[in-house]
Design an enzyme around this catalytic site. Structure first.
Site, PDB file in Angstrom:
ATOM      1  N   ALA A  67       0.702  -0.982  -0.123  1.00  0.00           N
ATOM      2  CA  ALA A  67       0.174  -0.282  -0.326  1.00  0.00           C
ATOM      3  C   ALA A  67       0.294   1.105  -0.238  1.00  0.00           C
ATOM      4  O   ALA A  67       1.920   0.940   0.686  1.00  0.00           O
ATOM      5  CB  ALA A  67      -0.806  -0.767   1.630  1.00  0.00           C
ATOM      6  N   GLY A 110       0.970  -5.341   0.674  1.00  0.00           N
ATOM      7  CA  GLY A 110      -0.496  -5.417  -0.707  1.00  0.00           C
ATOM      8  C   GLY A 110       0.026  -6.016  -1.781  1.00  0.00           C
ATOM      9  O   GLY A 110      -0.562  -6.282  -2.567  1.00  0.00           O
ATOM     10  N   GLU A 113      -0.156  -9.134  -1.442  1.00  0.00           N
ATOM     11  CA  GLU A 113      -2.023  -9.692  -1.499  1.00  0.00           C
ATOM     12  C   GLU A 113      -1.864  -9.602  -3.041  1.00  0.00           C
ATOM     13  O   GLU A 113      -2.810 -10.693  -3.452  1.00  0.00           O
ATOM     14  CB  GLU A 113      -2.505  -9.013  -0.472  1.00  0.00           C
ATOM     15  CG  GLU A 113      -1.620  -9.184   0.620  1.00  0.00           C
ATOM     16  CD  GLU A 113      -2.316  -7.881   1.983  1.00  0.00           C
ATOM     17  OE1 GLU A 113      -2.033  -6.870   1.500  1.00  0.00           O
ATOM     18  OE2 GLU A 113      -3.291  -8.405   2.510  1.00  0.00           O
ATOM     19  N   GLU A 133       3.691  -5.573   7.602  1.00  0.00           N
ATOM     20  CA  GLU A 133       3.368  -4.469   7.749  1.00  0.00           C
ATOM     21  C   GLU A 133       3.208  -4.625   9.370  1.00  0.00           C
ATOM     22  O   GLU A 133       2.953  -2.960  10.261  1.00  0.00           O
ATOM     23  CB  GLU A 133       1.514  -4.943   7.934  1.00  0.00           C
ATOM     24  CG  GLU A 133       0.762  -4.469   6.071  1.00  0.00           C
ATOM     25  CD  GLU A 133       1.359  -5.773   5.729  1.00  0.00           C
ATOM     26  OE1 GLU A 133       2.056  -6.941   5.611  1.00  0.00           O
ATOM     27  OE2 GLU A 133       0.258  -6.027   4.364  1.00  0.00           O
TER      28      GLU A 133
HETATM   29  N1  CO8 Z   1       4.614   3.462  -0.082  1.00  0.00           N
HETATM   30  C1  CO8 Z   1       5.134   4.862  -0.496  1.00  0.00           C
HETATM   31  N2  CO8 Z   1       6.065   4.765  -1.432  1.00  0.00           N
HETATM   32  C2  CO8 Z   1       6.811   4.035  -0.888  1.00  0.00           C
HETATM   33  C3  CO8 Z   1       6.726   2.445  -0.861  1.00  0.00           C
HETATM   34  C4  CO8 Z   1       4.995   2.134  -0.124  1.00  0.00           C
HETATM   35  N3  CO8 Z   1       5.087   0.897   0.049  1.00  0.00           N
HETATM   36  N4  CO8 Z   1       8.061   2.186  -0.705  1.00  0.00           N
HETATM   37  C5  CO8 Z   1       8.565   1.978  -1.521  1.00  0.00           C
HETATM   38  N5  CO8 Z   1       7.873   3.896  -1.780  1.00  0.00           N
HETATM   39  C6  CO8 Z   1       8.965   4.876  -1.919  1.00  0.00           C
HETATM   40  C7  CO8 Z   1      10.261   5.363  -0.925  1.00  0.00           C
HETATM   41  O1  CO8 Z   1       9.793   6.010   0.080  1.00  0.00           O
HETATM   42  C8  CO8 Z   1      10.880   5.819  -2.312  1.00  0.00           C
HETATM   43  O2  CO8 Z   1      10.388   7.868  -2.200  1.00  0.00           O
HETATM   44  P1  CO8 Z   1      11.544   8.504  -1.988  1.00  0.00           P
HETATM   45  O3  CO8 Z   1      12.209   8.489  -3.230  1.00  0.00           O
HETATM   46  O4  CO8 Z   1      10.177   9.658  -2.754  1.00  0.00           O
HETATM   47  O5  CO8 Z   1      11.554   8.635  -1.181  1.00  0.00           O
HETATM   48  C9  CO8 Z   1      11.112   4.919  -3.350  1.00  0.00           C
HETATM   49  O6  CO8 Z   1       9.893   4.530  -3.369  1.00  0.00           O
HETATM   50  C10 CO8 Z   1      11.939   4.050  -3.322  1.00  0.00           C
HETATM   51  O7  CO8 Z   1      12.086   3.607  -2.209  1.00  0.00           O
HETATM   52  P2  CO8 Z   1      13.213   2.804  -1.399  1.00  0.00           P
HETATM   53  O8  CO8 Z   1      14.228   4.403  -1.307  1.00  0.00           O
HETATM   54  O9  CO8 Z   1      12.606   2.833   0.151  1.00  0.00           O
HETATM   55  O10 CO8 Z   1      14.088   2.156  -2.542  1.00  0.00           O
HETATM   56  P3  CO8 Z   1      14.469   0.558  -2.272  1.00  0.00           P
HETATM   57  O11 CO8 Z   1      14.978  -0.140  -3.595  1.00  0.00           O
HETATM   58  O12 CO8 Z   1      15.957   1.117  -0.980  1.00  0.00           O
HETATM   59  O13 CO8 Z   1      14.198  -0.314  -0.412  1.00  0.00           O
HETATM   60  C11 CO8 Z   1      11.574  -1.654  -0.179  1.00  0.00           C
HETATM   61  C12 CO8 Z   1      12.577  -0.796  -1.541  1.00  0.00           C
HETATM   62  C13 CO8 Z   1      12.427  -2.375   0.154  1.00  0.00           C
HETATM   63  C14 CO8 Z   1      10.475  -1.523  -1.135  1.00  0.00           C
HETATM   64  C15 CO8 Z   1      11.348  -0.127   0.568  1.00  0.00           C
HETATM   65  O14 CO8 Z   1      10.545   1.142  -0.323  1.00  0.00           O
HETATM   66  C16 CO8 Z   1      10.317  -0.774   1.372  1.00  0.00           C
HETATM   67  O15 CO8 Z   1      10.074  -1.298   2.289  1.00  0.00           O
HETATM   68  N6  CO8 Z   1       9.314   0.102   1.181  1.00  0.00           N
HETATM   69  C17 CO8 Z   1       8.170  -0.609   2.300  1.00  0.00           C
HETATM   70  C18 CO8 Z   1       7.516  -2.289   1.529  1.00  0.00           C
HETATM   71  C19 CO8 Z   1       6.579  -2.082   3.131  1.00  0.00           C
HETATM   72  O16 CO8 Z   1       6.768  -1.554   4.109  1.00  0.00           O
HETATM   73  N7  CO8 Z   1       5.358  -2.581   2.486  1.00  0.00           N
HETATM   74  C20 CO8 Z   1       3.823  -2.783   2.674  1.00  0.00           C
HETATM   75  C21 CO8 Z   1       3.424  -1.534   3.403  1.00  0.00           C
HETATM   76  S1  CO8 Z   1       1.359  -1.646   4.491  1.00  0.00           S
HETATM   77  C22 CO8 Z   1       0.843  -2.587   3.201  1.00  0.00           C
HETATM   78  O17 CO8 Z   1       0.711  -2.773   2.255  1.00  0.00           O
HETATM   79  C23 CO8 Z   1      -0.221  -2.587   3.504  1.00  0.00           C
HETATM   80  C24 CO8 Z   1      -1.907  -3.267   2.906  1.00  0.00           C
HETATM   81  C25 CO8 Z   1      -3.098  -3.216   3.485  1.00  0.00           C
HETATM   82  C26 CO8 Z   1      -3.967  -2.895   2.019  1.00  0.00           C
HETATM   83  C27 CO8 Z   1      -5.380  -2.999   2.631  1.00  0.00           C
HETATM   84  C28 CO8 Z   1      -6.587  -1.862   2.261  1.00  0.00           C
HETATM   85  C29 CO8 Z   1      -7.814  -1.680   2.463  1.00  0.00           C
END
Ligand code: CO8
Length: 259
Positions: A67, A110, A113, A133
């Protein structure tokens, strides 16, 4: 098809469209608009007879990082209760035609998922799957606790959801989350080939097969067997069944019409 902001949608070719998640700068995070565009595209394709199967991919580097955390941060409890996203997820879950996922790189939260909403998944060997999460003080919210457990069993589901650790494509295959692992450059090609193969099959049988298989997730064996029997019986009324059997007898290729 229509121009979208956060996804790319190909024209139908050999019965298949490809939907590419297209927010590379945010690692394809599933913002509201992306989910809306995805649900709308799938909805529109239900009645489009040119489309028999769908491939969903995020490209060669990343499937989806979950998400959009920045959007999520703005929601309080009431905001989450009134969130429109569950309705998009429902539309994706109820989509009747086959969805093949081509998954490379991160499929997290997500994103994992969404991968589990695909009927078949081909993963590149660079894929990493996880439900991180817990690190944000939340839990999976788009079926992660339910679909994951039904597929991988209790111990691995608990491990992923409670620890937030990732698993590799090979582990995901061993646990039945994905059906095949390829090199990253091949996962889309393989998914597309599979989708085109399925697109040639009789569409009503494909639809009822998908429905019957998905029911196995959520019902008793008895109810599932009854549903299967009804679907099997219903198919006896189709032209495609007559054509399939006749073609076998006459030693020729069947021509299915979806009737
Ligand atoms: N949301 C928003 N922005 C994101 C997300 C995300 N999930 N993941 C990455 N980005 C953005 C970063 O903020 C960054 O932006 P900026 O350049 O502006 O700072 C850009 O993408 C690149 O990210 P990284 O520099 O972190 O890239 P890396 O290649 O070093 O790392 C990762 C990639 C490992 C994917 C890392 O970005 C990360 O850990 N992301 C978050 C992963 C996470 O926690 N996902 C779970 C989210 S919660 C969820 O999914 C709940 C779902 C519920 C659904 C409910 C529906 C009703």
């Amino acid at each position: 098809m229509s121009d979208y902001q956060d996804i790319l949608v190909s024209e139908p070719e050999s019965g298949v469209i490809t939907i590419t998640l297209n927010r590379p700068a945010a690692r394809n995070a599933l913002c509201n608009n992306l989910l809306k565009e995805l649900a709308e595209t799938l909805d529109a394709s239900i009645s489009d007879e040119r489309i028999k199967a769908v491939v969903i991919t995020g490209g060669e580097k990343v499937f989806a990082a979950g998400a959009d955390i920045k959007e999520m941060a703005e929601l309080d409890t009431v905001g989450v209760m009134n969130d429109i996203r569950p309705s998009y997820w429902r539309r994706i879950a109820q989509y009747p035609k086959p969805i093949i996922g081509a998954v490379n790189g991160f499929a997290l939260g997500g994103g994992c998922e969404l991968m589990m909403h695909c009927d078949i998944v081909i993963a590149g060997d660079n894929a990493l799957f996880g439900q991180p999460e817990i690190n944000l003080g939340i839990i999976p919210g788009a079926g992660g606790t339910q679909r994951l457990l039904r597929t991988v069993g209790k111990s691995m589901a608990m491990q992923l959801v409670l620890s937030g650790e990732f698993i590799t494509a090979e582990q995901a295959r061993d646990f039945g989350l994905v059906s095949e692992v390829t090199i990253p450059e091949m996962s889309y090609k393989r998914a597309l080939k599979l989708a085109k193969t399925i697109a040639k099959k009789p569409p009503i049988a494909v639809r009822l097969a998908k429905e019957s298989l998905l029911k196995a997730y959520e019902t008793t064996l008895e109810t599932g067997l009854n549903l299967e029997r009804k679907a099997f019986t219903l198919l006896a009324a189709t032209d495609d069944r007559r054509e399939g059997i006749a073609a076998f007898m006459e030693k020729r290729r069947p021509e299915f019409k979806g009737k």
